[in-house]
Write a protein that holds these residues in place. Structure first.
Motif, PDB file in Angstrom:
ATOM      1  N   LYS A   1     -24.640  13.908   0.863  1.00 41.66           N
ATOM      2  CA  LYS A   1     -25.938  14.545   0.617  1.00 41.66           C
ATOM      3  C   LYS A   1     -27.072  13.533   0.693  1.00 41.66           C
ATOM      4  CE  LYS A   1     -24.252  18.413  -2.174  1.00 41.66           C
ATOM      5  NZ  LYS A   1     -24.293  19.088  -3.502  1.00 41.66           N
ATOM      6  N   GLU A   2     -26.902  12.381   0.009  1.00 43.18           N
ATOM      7  CA  GLU A   2     -27.924  11.339   0.074  1.00 43.18           C
ATOM      8  C   GLU A   2     -28.055  10.793   1.492  1.00 43.18           C
ATOM      9  OE1 GLU A   2     -30.084  10.171  -2.089  1.00 43.18           O
ATOM     10  OE2 GLU A   2     -29.475  11.551  -3.665  1.00 43.18           O
ATOM     11  N   ALA A   3     -26.915  10.615   2.170  1.00 41.91           N
ATOM     12  CA  ALA A   3     -26.940  10.100   3.541  1.00 41.91           C
ATOM     13  C   ALA A   3     -27.745  11.021   4.446  1.00 41.91           C
ATOM     14  CB  ALA A   3     -25.516   9.954   4.068  1.00 41.91           C
ATOM     15  N   LEU A   4     -27.537  12.321   4.325  1.00 39.66           N
ATOM     16  CA  LEU A   4     -28.249  13.286   5.173  1.00 39.66           C
ATOM     17  C   LEU A   4     -29.747  13.246   4.913  1.00 39.66           C
ATOM     18  CD1 LEU A   4     -27.989  15.475   7.305  1.00 39.66           C
ATOM     19  CD2 LEU A   4     -27.651  17.143   5.478  1.00 39.66           C
ATOM     20  N   VAL A   5     -30.138  13.124   3.636  1.00 38.23           N
ATOM     21  CA  VAL A   5     -31.567  13.054   3.296  1.00 38.23           C
ATOM     22  C   VAL A   5     -32.237  11.881   4.011  1.00 38.23           C
ATOM     23  CG1 VAL A   5     -33.194  12.554   1.440  1.00 38.23           C
ATOM     24  CG2 VAL A   5     -31.362  14.226   1.071  1.00 38.23           C
TER      25      VAL A   5
ATOM     26  N   LEU B   1     -32.317  12.267   7.952  1.00 42.91           N
ATOM     27  CA  LEU B   1     -33.339  13.238   8.368  1.00 42.91           C
ATOM     28  C   LEU B   1     -34.733  12.623   8.276  1.00 42.91           C
ATOM     29  CD1 LEU B   1     -31.954  16.530   6.769  1.00 42.91           C
ATOM     30  CD2 LEU B   1     -32.190  16.038   9.203  1.00 42.91           C
ATOM     31  N   LYS B   2     -34.979  11.812   7.239  1.00 42.95           N
ATOM     32  CA  LYS B   2     -36.259  11.106   7.146  1.00 42.95           C
ATOM     33  C   LYS B   2     -36.446  10.163   8.338  1.00 42.95           C
ATOM     34  CE  LYS B   2     -36.868  11.048   2.099  1.00 42.95           C
ATOM     35  NZ  LYS B   2     -36.959  10.170   0.894  1.00 42.95           N
TER      36      LYS B   2
ATOM     37  N   GLY C   1     -30.333   8.001  18.161  1.00 40.15           N
ATOM     38  CA  GLY C   1     -29.400   7.389  17.219  1.00 40.15           C
ATOM     39  C   GLY C   1     -29.355   8.140  15.893  1.00 40.15           C
ATOM     40  N   SER C   2     -30.528   8.554  15.411  1.00 40.55           N
ATOM     41  CA  SER C   2     -30.568   9.336  14.163  1.00 40.55           C
ATOM     42  C   SER C   2     -29.883  10.675  14.342  1.00 40.55           C
ATOM     43  CB  SER C   2     -32.027   9.550  13.734  1.00 40.55           C
ATOM     44  OG  SER C   2     -32.634   8.331  13.368  1.00 40.55           O
ATOM     45  N   ILE C   3     -30.104  11.301  15.504  1.00 40.98           N
ATOM     46  CA  ILE C   3     -29.441  12.586  15.782  1.00 40.98           C
ATOM     47  C   ILE C   3     -27.926  12.406  15.743  1.00 40.98           C
ATOM     48  CG2 ILE C   3     -29.013  14.309  17.583  1.00 40.98           C
ATOM     49  CD1 ILE C   3     -31.938  13.916  18.453  1.00 40.98           C
ATOM     50  N   SER C   4     -27.443  11.309  16.328  1.00 46.19           N
ATOM     51  CA  SER C   4     -26.005  11.037  16.330  1.00 46.19           C
ATOM     52  C   SER C   4     -25.477  10.858  14.906  1.00 46.19           C
ATOM     53  CB  SER C   4     -25.722   9.786  17.166  1.00 46.19           C
ATOM     54  OG  SER C   4     -24.354   9.503  17.211  1.00 46.19           O
ATOM     55  N   ASN C   5     -26.233  10.129  14.068  1.00 44.65           N
ATOM     56  CA  ASN C   5     -25.822   9.950  12.672  1.00 44.65           C
ATOM     57  C   ASN C   5     -25.750  11.282  11.928  1.00 44.65           C
ATOM     58  OD1 ASN C   5     -25.808   7.205  13.129  1.00 44.65           O
ATOM     59  ND2 ASN C   5     -27.852   6.871  12.321  1.00 44.65           N
ATOM     60  N   ILE C   6     -26.766  12.118  12.142  1.00 46.84           N
ATOM     61  CA  ILE C   6     -26.816  13.428  11.474  1.00 46.84           C
ATOM     62  C   ILE C   6     -25.632  14.279  11.910  1.00 46.84           C
ATOM     63  CG2 ILE C   6     -28.136  15.577  11.312  1.00 46.84           C
ATOM     64  CD1 ILE C   6     -30.683  13.799  11.617  1.00 46.84           C
TER      65      ILE C   6
ATOM     66  N   ASN D   1     -19.485  21.231   8.756  1.00 47.05           N
ATOM     67  CA  ASN D   1     -20.395  22.093   9.518  1.00 47.05           C
ATOM     68  C   ASN D   1     -20.296  21.693  10.990  1.00 47.05           C
ATOM     69  OD1 ASN D   1     -22.463  23.639  10.550  1.00 47.05           O
ATOM     70  ND2 ASN D   1     -23.884  23.187   8.872  1.00 47.05           N
ATOM     71  N   TYR D   2     -19.186  22.127  11.634  1.00 50.39           N
ATOM     72  CA  TYR D   2     -18.884  21.667  12.984  1.00 50.39           C
ATOM     73  C   TYR D   2     -19.879  22.184  14.021  1.00 50.39           C
ATOM     74  CZ  TYR D   2     -14.474  20.411  10.790  1.00 50.39           C
ATOM     75  OH  TYR D   2     -13.532  19.868   9.972  1.00 50.39           O
ATOM     76  N   LYS D   3     -20.382  23.380  13.808  1.00 52.98           N
ATOM     77  CA  LYS D   3     -21.321  23.950  14.778  1.00 52.98           C
ATOM     78  C   LYS D   3     -22.590  23.110  14.858  1.00 52.98           C
ATOM     79  CE  LYS D   3     -23.743  28.240  15.905  1.00 52.98           C
ATOM     80  NZ  LYS D   3     -24.007  29.631  15.485  1.00 52.98           N
ATOM     81  N   GLU D   4     -23.193  22.784  13.688  1.00 51.68           N
ATOM     82  CA  GLU D   4     -24.388  21.946  13.680  1.00 51.68           C
ATOM     83  C   GLU D   4     -24.072  20.561  14.225  1.00 51.68           C
ATOM     84  OE1 GLU D   4     -27.601  22.361  12.949  1.00 51.68           O
ATOM     85  OE2 GLU D   4     -27.272  24.500  12.739  1.00 51.68           O
ATOM     86  N   ALA D   5     -22.902  20.033  13.881  1.00 52.40           N
ATOM     87  CA  ALA D   5     -22.511  18.706  14.367  1.00 52.40           C
ATOM     88  C   ALA D   5     -22.477  18.674  15.888  1.00 52.40           C
ATOM     89  CB  ALA D   5     -21.141  18.312  13.803  1.00 52.40           C
ATOM     90  N   LEU D   6     -21.874  19.702  16.501  1.00 55.32           N
ATOM     91  CA  LEU D   6     -21.748  19.728  17.955  1.00 55.32           C
ATOM     92  C   LEU D   6     -23.115  19.856  18.620  1.00 55.32           C
ATOM     93  CD1 LEU D   6     -19.505  19.567  20.037  1.00 55.32           C
ATOM     94  CD2 LEU D   6     -19.430  22.058  20.080  1.00 55.32           C
ATOM     95  N   VAL D   7     -24.013  20.647  18.023  1.00 55.87           N
ATOM     96  CA  VAL D   7     -25.365  20.795  18.572  1.00 55.87           C
ATOM     97  C   VAL D   7     -26.081  19.443  18.585  1.00 55.87           C
ATOM     98  CG1 VAL D   7     -27.652  21.779  18.152  1.00 55.87           C
ATOM     99  CG2 VAL D   7     -25.632  23.227  17.967  1.00 55.87           C
ATOM    100  N   TYR D   8     -26.034  18.726  17.461  1.00 56.42           N
ATOM    101  CA  TYR D   8     -26.716  17.429  17.383  1.00 56.42           C
ATOM    102  C   TYR D   8     -26.067  16.402  18.306  1.00 56.42           C
ATOM    103  CZ  TYR D   8     -29.930  18.478  13.545  1.00 56.42           C
ATOM    104  OH  TYR D   8     -30.956  18.960  12.792  1.00 56.42           O
ATOM    105  N   MET D   9     -24.736  16.433  18.434  1.00 59.17           N
ATOM    106  CA  MET D   9     -24.057  15.472  19.301  1.00 59.17           C
ATOM    107  C   MET D   9     -24.466  15.657  20.766  1.00 59.17           C
ATOM    108  SD  MET D   9     -20.186  15.268  17.757  1.00 59.17           S
ATOM    109  CE  MET D   9     -19.890  14.665  16.098  1.00 59.17           C
ATOM    110  N   HIS D  10     -24.532  16.902  21.208  1.00 63.33           N
ATOM    111  CA  HIS D  10     -24.915  17.144  22.602  1.00 63.33           C
ATOM    112  C   HIS D  10     -26.383  16.795  22.853  1.00 63.33           C
ATOM    113  CE1 HIS D  10     -21.328  18.711  24.491  1.00 63.33           C
ATOM    114  NE2 HIS D  10     -21.081  19.459  23.434  1.00 63.33           N
TER     115      HIS D  10
END
Length: 648
Positions: free
Chosen positions: A99-103, A106-107, A123-128, A137-146
């Motif tokens: 949770k802290e990592a995501l905050v 995203l910043k 790079g931030s998108i890849s981390n997220i 949350n695999y769906k969101e992960a795949l969207v950000y990875m692509h």
């Protein structure tokens, strides 16, 4: 026992820094940091220390990450502020504080995107994406990875492409798309070796370990796990080694080699204790306890599993608690301690409905108190006669009144809960009815539109088409009886016949496009292949790739996707100037994805409203009818990508 072989990918998917340094180098950097009066120099050193300590010492990594952030803010250096956010996010990720990592990530992404730092934002998108993957949350992960991969491909950055591909390969394993995972990870290894990316290579080997584990090829899984471990040792990536050791231990557990499994679990535990990774520590305790249970050392099994449960409770990891309590119940059952087994099993059940169990526990306590009170009353009655009997009667009356009051409170509370539940059910039922009516309206609109197309198609074919055919036949009959004045008249008559013939063909083509029989008979994939086969490949080469379309889709979905792809291809032919077009259709359990990409002249997608004519509006409206979404990615000179997702 249930196992999920999940390897930590974060350490391989983050913004580039130098490899982890030796402790001697870190001590030297710390001395320079303390002695320096130059804030810019201290800013750079604190960032390096945060990153390097991230794999070996959480407290120091977090301390230097916060120092880096304060210095960047003091210097008003927005680029460095974004980097500090990213470094702190990386630190939290390594100890599973997602949770802290995501905050923080995203910043970092928001600031980098605002500053126009596309590569850093990627790079931030890849981390997220990695954090979403770890959160399930695999769906969101795949969207950000692509999204990240597309940026790196456009930039020609093969090092970063390999990083993201490794994460996508591991995510495919979670989706159980094992063939796609193997292909992606092999591609990752090739790019990592080409670019000498040791971290990425270690990630790819660990991914293949995961792949072979799910294929039940345990020897090959171990081989790749050891290859990954050797590379991580060279890089001194302790947090990643901890996860990998735990995973290797799981493979040995599946091979029934419990002493070897415990060796790796203990190696993982040593690192996680140093890193203060409570979730990781508890997981190691649980796994070691499972090995002792298999070795019939039930005393140690009970101890380790109880230690795991205590930590899981501390961090409120309910899913892990359920599994650990079930495991403890099995240990008690093997010891013939059925009371302990029942208690552990009940605790696992309690995790599933805490509110209900709290009420049940309160009632049990009330009954126990009432029983003990009654017992004491009887003892008093035996020891005290007439004088104490009066006190006993009064005491009973007080208890009775208390019970009545308690029951009244419970009744009121239950009444409120039942009423609230009834109200929520009614609201949910109303919402479902609204959605149902919207679905019916959508289907009605689509059916009406398609029926109108079929009617117009029939009119064109049977009406105008037949008239043209009759005209052609009559003109052909007149040819023999006409005497032309000169060659020019004869030539004009021939051109007229050709125009009539072309008109017949055009009417037939339009008729078939408006109501393609192949779509009704053979499905979406066949219809699209039939459509693109009629396009001159010398002008536009079209590649079509389909996955998961062996079975027919809903008629409305097939019709909408066919019309949308037909409209998009026509737009490419008319406006893009492209000579190559790729179409991908991918169906999975969530829905169907369509990707249409050309190499044409492109346009500025940030001002889409300037280019949005009837065609694009039709595409949006058709997809919206099916509660899907469509996105356009383009820039001048770089082609256009249209991404469509329609849920089931």
């Amino acid at each position: 026992m249930k196992f999920a072989l999940s390897l930590l990918l974060f350490g391989f998917a983050i913004t580039y820094h130098a490899n982890a340094q030796s402790q001697k180098s870190l001590d030297s950097l710390e001395n320079v940091f303390k002695a320096s009066d130059d804030d810019k120099e201290k800013l750079k050193i604190s960032g390096d220390l945060c990153w390097s300590y991230g794999s070996v010492n959480f407290d120091k990594a977090l301390f230097y990450g916060r120092e880096e952030l304060q210095l960047a803010q003091k210097l008003k250096d927005s680029v460095s502020v974004a980097l500090a956010y990213s470094d702190i996010g990386n630190t939290y990720t390594r100890v599973n504080n997602l949770k802290e990592a995501l905050v923080y990530h995203l910043k970092s992404y928001t600031l980098r995107d605002k500053l126009g730092l596309k590569a850093k934002a990627a790079g931030s998108i890849s981390n997220i994406s990695v954090i979403y993957k770890q959160m399930g949350n695999y769906k969101e992960a795949l969207v950000y990875m692509h999204r990240s991969l597309k940026i790196y491909e456009d930039a020609g950055d093969e090092v970063k492409q390999a990083l993201v591909l490794g994460n996508i390969g591991n995510l495919y394993i979670d989706y159980k798309k094992y063939d796609a995972a193997k292909e992606t990870l092999d591609r990752t290894i090739s790019l990592a070796k080409k670019t000498n990316s040791t971290s990425t290579l270690a990630n790819a080997y660990s991914g293949l370990m995961n792949y072979y584990f799910h294929q039940n090829k345990l020897d090959q899984a171990l081989q790749h796990g050891v290859m990954s471990a050797n590379l991580l040792k060279q890089l001194n990536k302790q947090s990643d080694l901890a996860v990998l050791y735990n995973s290797i231990g799981q493979v040995y557990y599946e091979k029934n080699k419990y002493p070897e499994a415990m060796k790796y679990y203990n190696n993982s535990l040593d690192i996680r204790l140093f890193m203060k990774d409570k979730l990781g520590i508890a997981s190691c305790y649980k796994n070691i306890g499972a090995c002792y249970a298999e070795l019939k050392d039930l005393v140690k099994a009970e101890k380790y599993i109880k230690d795991a449960i205590a930590l899981f409770k501390e961090i409120n990891a309910k899913d892990y608690l359920i599994e650990a309590n079930e495991m403890l119940a099995g240990v008690y059952e093997t010891k013939n301690d059925f009371i302990g087994s029942l208690k552990a099993y009940k605790e696992s059940i309690e995790m599933k409905d805490s509110v209900y169990n709290k009420q049940s526990s309160d009632k049990i306590n009330e009954m126990q108190i009432a029983y003990q009170t009654e017992k004491k009353i009887q003892q008093i009655a035996l020891l005290n006669k007439e004088n104490k009997i009066q006190k006993l009667v009064l005491f009973k009356r007080n208890i009775f009144l208390g019970v009545i009051a308690g029951l009244l409170v419970i009744t009121l509370l239950l009444s409120y809960l039942f009423y609230n539940r009834y109200k929520l059910k009614q609201e949910a039922r109303l919402q479902l009815e609204v959605i149902s009516q919207q679905d019916l309206a959508t289907k009605a609109v689509l059916n009406a539109e398609e029926n109108e197309r079929k009617r117009i198609s029939g009119e064109l074919h049977d009406g105008l088409g037949q008239m043209f055919s009759a005209v052609k036949m009559n003109l052909s009959a007149l040819t023999e009886s006409l005497n032309f004045k000169d060659e020019h008249s004869k030539e004009m008559f021939g051109k007229t016949m050709n125009l009539v013939d072309e008109s017949c063909k055009e009417v037939r083509v339009i008729s078939h496009q408006m109501a393609p029989n192949v779509l009704l008979k053979s499905g979406l994939a066949a219809a699209i292949r039939d459509f693109i086969s009629k396009i001159d490949s010398r002008k536009l080469k079209i590649n079509l790739e389909t996955v998961g379309l062996q079975e027919r889709l809903d008629q409305n979905i097939e019709t909408v996707l066919y019309r949308v792809i037909q409209e998009t291809v026509n737009n490419v032919i008319k406006h893009s100037g492209a000579n190559s077009l790729d179409i991908q259709l991918n169906k999975d359990e969530d829905g169907i994805n369509a990707m249409i990409e050309d190499n044409g002249r492109g346009f500025d997608a940030t001002h889409l409203d300037k280019f949005e004519g009837i065609g694009l509006k039709n595409i949006r409206s058709r997809v919206n009818f099916l509660k899907g979404n469509v996105g356009f990615s383009s820039r001048p000179g770089s082609g256009t990508l249209v991404a469509i997702f329609i849920p089931f």
